[in-house]
Enzyme design. Structure first.
Site, PDB file in Angstrom:
ATOM      1  N   HIS A  29      17.153 -44.918  49.368  1.00  0.00           N
ATOM      2  CA  HIS A  29      17.418 -43.831  50.219  1.00  0.00           C
ATOM      3  C   HIS A  29      18.226 -42.773  49.821  1.00  0.00           C
ATOM      4  O   HIS A  29      18.886 -42.729  48.953  1.00  0.00           O
ATOM      5  CB  HIS A  29      18.105 -44.342  51.652  1.00  0.00           C
ATOM      6  CG  HIS A  29      17.465 -45.344  52.418  1.00  0.00           C
ATOM      7  ND1 HIS A  29      16.532 -45.119  53.334  1.00  0.00           N
ATOM      8  CD2 HIS A  29      17.704 -46.573  52.394  1.00  0.00           C
ATOM      9  CE1 HIS A  29      16.178 -46.012  53.891  1.00  0.00           C
ATOM     10  NE2 HIS A  29      16.813 -47.406  53.282  1.00  0.00           N
ATOM     11  N   HIS A  59      14.852 -51.031  47.805  1.00  0.00           N
ATOM     12  CA  HIS A  59      14.172 -49.749  48.013  1.00  0.00           C
ATOM     13  C   HIS A  59      15.301 -48.666  48.174  1.00  0.00           C
ATOM     14  O   HIS A  59      16.497 -48.994  48.534  1.00  0.00           O
ATOM     15  CB  HIS A  59      13.349 -49.687  49.382  1.00  0.00           C
ATOM     16  CG  HIS A  59      14.219 -50.012  50.479  1.00  0.00           C
ATOM     17  ND1 HIS A  59      14.547 -51.323  51.115  1.00  0.00           N
ATOM     18  CD2 HIS A  59      14.796 -49.123  51.545  1.00  0.00           C
ATOM     19  CE1 HIS A  59      15.016 -51.043  52.160  1.00  0.00           C
ATOM     20  NE2 HIS A  59      15.288 -49.768  52.405  1.00  0.00           N
ATOM     21  N   GLU A  62      20.448 -42.074  57.360  1.00  0.00           N
ATOM     22  CA  GLU A  62      19.785 -42.970  56.022  1.00  0.00           C
ATOM     23  C   GLU A  62      18.508 -42.180  55.915  1.00  0.00           C
ATOM     24  O   GLU A  62      17.944 -42.237  54.782  1.00  0.00           O
ATOM     25  CB  GLU A  62      19.528 -44.195  56.929  1.00  0.00           C
ATOM     26  CG  GLU A  62      18.697 -45.074  55.700  1.00  0.00           C
ATOM     27  CD  GLU A  62      18.616 -46.594  56.225  1.00  0.00           C
ATOM     28  OE1 GLU A  62      19.439 -47.521  55.921  1.00  0.00           O
ATOM     29  OE2 GLU A  62      17.610 -46.812  56.997  1.00  0.00           O
ATOM     30  N   ASP A 111      27.017 -43.544  44.466  1.00  0.00           N
ATOM     31  CA  ASP A 111      25.724 -43.039  44.059  1.00  0.00           C
ATOM     32  C   ASP A 111      25.011 -43.553  42.926  1.00  0.00           C
ATOM     33  O   ASP A 111      25.651 -43.821  41.963  1.00  0.00           O
ATOM     34  CB  ASP A 111      26.430 -41.217  43.837  1.00  0.00           C
ATOM     35  CG  ASP A 111      25.186 -40.217  43.527  1.00  0.00           C
ATOM     36  OD1 ASP A 111      24.133 -40.364  44.017  1.00  0.00           O
ATOM     37  OD2 ASP A 111      25.338 -39.334  42.721  1.00  0.00           O
ATOM     38  N   HIS A 112      23.800 -43.475  43.308  1.00  0.00           N
ATOM     39  CA  HIS A 112      22.765 -44.072  42.337  1.00  0.00           C
ATOM     40  C   HIS A 112      23.356 -45.563  41.983  1.00  0.00           C
ATOM     41  O   HIS A 112      23.135 -46.081  40.868  1.00  0.00           O
ATOM     42  CB  HIS A 112      22.838 -43.398  40.815  1.00  0.00           C
ATOM     43  CG  HIS A 112      22.007 -41.947  40.794  1.00  0.00           C
ATOM     44  ND1 HIS A 112      22.722 -40.765  41.501  1.00  0.00           N
ATOM     45  CD2 HIS A 112      20.689 -41.595  40.538  1.00  0.00           C
ATOM     46  CE1 HIS A 112      21.544 -39.790  41.684  1.00  0.00           C
ATOM     47  NE2 HIS A 112      20.484 -40.276  40.948  1.00  0.00           N
ATOM     48  N   CYS A 163      12.203 -53.560  54.688  1.00  0.00           N
ATOM     49  CA  CYS A 163      13.310 -53.159  54.184  1.00  0.00           C
ATOM     50  C   CYS A 163      14.323 -54.595  53.672  1.00  0.00           C
ATOM     51  O   CYS A 163      15.205 -54.627  52.974  1.00  0.00           O
ATOM     52  CB  CYS A 163      14.591 -52.884  55.496  1.00  0.00           C
ATOM     53  SG  CYS A 163      13.993 -51.456  56.245  1.00  0.00           S
ATOM     54  N   HIS A 199      19.242 -50.487  48.348  1.00  0.00           N
ATOM     55  CA  HIS A 199      19.677 -51.561  49.199  1.00  0.00           C
ATOM     56  C   HIS A 199      18.490 -52.435  49.502  1.00  0.00           C
ATOM     57  O   HIS A 199      17.351 -52.205  49.163  1.00  0.00           O
ATOM     58  CB  HIS A 199      20.534 -51.108  50.158  1.00  0.00           C
ATOM     59  CG  HIS A 199      19.798 -50.522  51.386  1.00  0.00           C
ATOM     60  ND1 HIS A 199      20.388 -50.577  52.709  1.00  0.00           N
ATOM     61  CD2 HIS A 199      18.416 -50.189  51.399  1.00  0.00           C
ATOM     62  CE1 HIS A 199      19.454 -50.061  53.346  1.00  0.00           C
ATOM     63  NE2 HIS A 199      18.332 -49.705  52.933  1.00  0.00           N
TER      64      HIS A 199
HETATM   65 NI    NI Z   1      16.793 -49.058  53.794  1.00  0.00          NI
END
Ligand code: NI
Length: 143
Positions: free
Chosen positions: A41, A39, A129, A79-80, A33, A14
């Site tokens: 998580h 990036h 997160e 997911d992914h 961020c 995200h």
């Molecule tokens: Ni983040």
């Protein structure tokens, strides 16, 4: 009242960015961020259903059913994936943990209401997160 929780994990990328603000404001507000190239998580989600056990089954909710609902409503879409651009139900929100837990709650609540025992319902959605950064949405908690 009994609280039943199912935990799952997913990986997603995200970027925190408010398109209504300047690039400078976004860099200052979101720092790393706000990286334009995203990036990732390793998210952990905990979904809690609250209520009384069904007298026939002893279940507040069949955890197999809850697993399937979480798979269909959250994990398959997210997911992914890139949460900013690939997930229709997250369109137009800044994907902070705060906004994600609210969106996930609304994704889950109808299916859980149908599957849970009478007088049971979705109670909370908690999102890790990281191990240290956690948001929880619990709109029906008594104050
Ligand atoms: Ni983040």
């Amino acid at each position: 009242m009994i609280y039943v929780t199912r935990k799952a994990h997913f990986n997603a990328s995200h970027r925190l960015h408010n398109p209504h603000k300047s690039d400078d404001w976004n860099r200052q507000t979101f720092g790393k961020c706000n990286n334009p190239n995203w990036h990732g998580h390793n998210y952990v989600i905990e979904v809690t259903v609250a209520g009384e056990p069904d007298p026939d089954t002893g279940y507040v909710i069949d955890l197999g059913r809850l697993k399937k609902i979480m798979q269909d409503r959250i994990l398959d879409p997210c997911d992914h994936k890139n949460l900013n651009i690939e997930v229709p139900f997250l369109k137009d929100i800044i994907p902070t943990s705060e906004n994600l837990v609210k969106a996930f709650f609304h994704q889950l609540e109808d299916d859980i209401a149908v599957s849970a025992s009478e007088n049971s319902k979705l109670y909370s959605v908690k999102l890790f997160e990281t191990e240290r950064n956690i948001a929880e949405y619990c709109p029906n908690r008594a104050h």
